[in-house]
Design an enzyme around this catalytic site. Structure first.
Site, PDB file in Angstrom:
ATOM      1  N   LYS A  15      28.648 -12.861 -42.781  1.00 29.92           N
ATOM      2  CA  LYS A  15      28.923 -12.421 -41.409  1.00 29.92           C
ATOM      3  C   LYS A  15      28.206 -11.102 -41.135  1.00 29.92           C
ATOM      4  CE  LYS A  15      32.880 -11.455 -38.335  1.00 29.92           C
ATOM      5  NZ  LYS A  15      34.353 -11.443 -38.243  1.00 29.92           N
ATOM      6  N   SER A  33      36.203 -14.101 -34.703  1.00 33.38           N
ATOM      7  CA  SER A  33      34.867 -13.548 -34.572  1.00 33.38           C
ATOM      8  C   SER A  33      33.868 -14.052 -35.604  1.00 33.38           C
ATOM      9  CB  SER A  33      34.943 -12.025 -34.665  1.00 33.38           C
ATOM     10  OG  SER A  33      35.461 -11.607 -35.930  1.00 33.38           O
ATOM     11  N   SER A  38      40.264 -13.943 -37.000  1.00 33.52           N
ATOM     12  CA  SER A  38      38.823 -14.176 -37.007  1.00 33.52           C
ATOM     13  C   SER A  38      38.321 -15.115 -38.086  1.00 33.52           C
ATOM     14  CB  SER A  38      38.077 -12.844 -37.123  1.00 33.52           C
ATOM     15  OG  SER A  38      38.253 -12.079 -35.958  1.00 33.52           O
TER      16      SER A  38
END
Length: 403
Positions: free
Chosen positions: A53, A122, A146
């Site tokens: 990420k 996210s 997330s």
């Protein structure tokens, strides 16, 4: 393995758009080096490509934190989770898309099952890349929902360890009281293996489900008013199936003191977020999205220190009552999300994880449910802090008996 993943990237990435930065040549060099020294014989995830990420630092790839403010930023070192992954034989394939500063403003990624729909956030790119078979493993984070929510929307296994049990050194902080790493894979066994790698310990054998049946507390009514009807029905069917298969399943009520933690989460996360992003707020206000300015930042600036401390105290009070919440049960069963991934780019309702995040509970989303459009919905299992191994053993049993 690297070439197989890159071939899948060539087929799916134009539609899914999971990667912020793809390092195909770097991955090939790392794979060749691993092959030449025979590392595949001894290392726990030798040759397994993984995604990172883009709020997690990498020394050999840019880390932009999902914001134009930091486009092209080059950290000087790998985050701990990246370094440990490489040490264990993992091959970094690239940086996956995150929402802006791991908050609400979406990136470019689309849901692999239906590109008209959100992958969640996210950790959108990580979940989507694993779901699209472009990666077997990916790193995400969770400050609210997330990891669990995008795992639910994309139909993969998403795991969040107990708070503080895996290092977040080198991960851009959102709210330190809540931030945790998140893991994505397609099986519980892969998640369990990867979690040990990220703890820097010798991997334990996958937990056996022989002669084991978990005691499950079913949070049937938790956030029922925010849940799509199909989700509630599917979750109830799963609970009945697990009971028939031998699990001890009982409905439990989440006390109001815990349900109120959704509000406390907002104050804690927002207050800490605006302090962590003071530089960006003071120097690059116009380059921050309206979504973030009018949401998390607005809440954080409006939160007094006294309100923040009060929220922390209420969270602490609830954490001391976790045993009361669980009672005799090994794990809790709840929804991972309100329902199927919604159309558009909005990342979905955060509430289905906020309470558990404040409590620091380890959580796993299992791709066992589906909605009216045939798209995946996750079933969320939760355990007491520190009982990650028990959670993953229960998850293995539920996956084996809940399909």
């Amino acid at each position: 393995m690297v070439e197989a993943c890159l071939e899948q990237v060539s087929r799916r990435e134009a539609t899914v758009m999971a990667f912020e930065h793809l390092d195909a040549e770097g991955a090939r060099r790392a794979a060749n080096a691993l092959d030449s020294r025979g590392g595949a014989k001894t290392l726990p995830i030798a040759g397994a490509p993984f995604g990172i990420k883009d709020i997690i630092d990498t020394a050999d790839m840019p880390t932009g934190y999902g914001s134009p403010i930091h486009a092209g930023h080059r950290p000087s070192a790998d985050a701990a989770c990246v370094a440990l992954s490489r040490k264990a034989g993992g091959i970094a394939l690239g940086k996956t898309v995150t929402t802006e500063f791991a908050n609400l403003h979406p990136g470019k990624t689309r849901n692999p099952h239906d590109p008209r729909r959100t992958p969640g956030g996210s950790s959108s790119g990580s979940a989507a890349a694993v779901a699209a078979m472009m990666l077997p493993l990916a790193l995400g984070t969770q400050t609210t929902s997330s990891t669990i929510r995008p795992a639910s929307f994309c139909g993969v296994v998403g795991f969040v360890p107990s708070y503080g049990s895996i290092s977040v050194s080198g991960v851009r902080a959102a709210a330190g009281s809540l931030d945790r790493l998140g893991l994505f894979a397609r099986t519980v066994d892969d998640v369990a293996l990867y979690a040990d790698v990220l703890r820097g310990i010798p991997p334990e054998p996958s937990p056996s489900t022989q002669g084991f049946a978990p005691r499950i507390g079913f949070c049937a009514d938790f956030l029922a008013d925010r849940m799509e009807s199909g989700t509630a029905d599917a979750l109830s069917r799963l609970a009945r199936t697990l009971g028939t298969a031998g699990a001890a399943v009982a409905d439990i009520a989440v006390p109001p003191a815990f349900s109120r933690l959704t509000d406390e989460h907002r104050w804690i996360s927002s207050f800490e977020f605006v302090r962590n992003f003071t530089y960006e707020i003071e120097n690059h206000w116009d380059r921050i999205s309206t979504t973030l300015r009018e949401g998390r930042i607005s809440h954080g600036l409006a939160c007094s220190y006294e309100q923040y401390l009060a929220a922390r105290r209420l969270a602490g009070d609830a954490q001391r009552q976790i045993d009361v919440l669980f009672g005799p049960h090994d794990v809790l069963l709840a929804a991972s999300a309100a329902g199927e991934a919604p159309e558009g780019t909005a990342t979905g309702d955060f509430a289905f994880c906020a309470v558990w995040t404040v409590l620091g509970l380890p959580a796993v989303s299992l791709p066992l449910l589906s909605g009216p459009a045939g798209l995946p919905i996750g079933a969320q299992l939760l355990a007491r802090p520190g009982e990650d191994a028990r959670l993953l053993a229960a998850a293995s049993w539920v996956m084996a008996h809940g399909g």
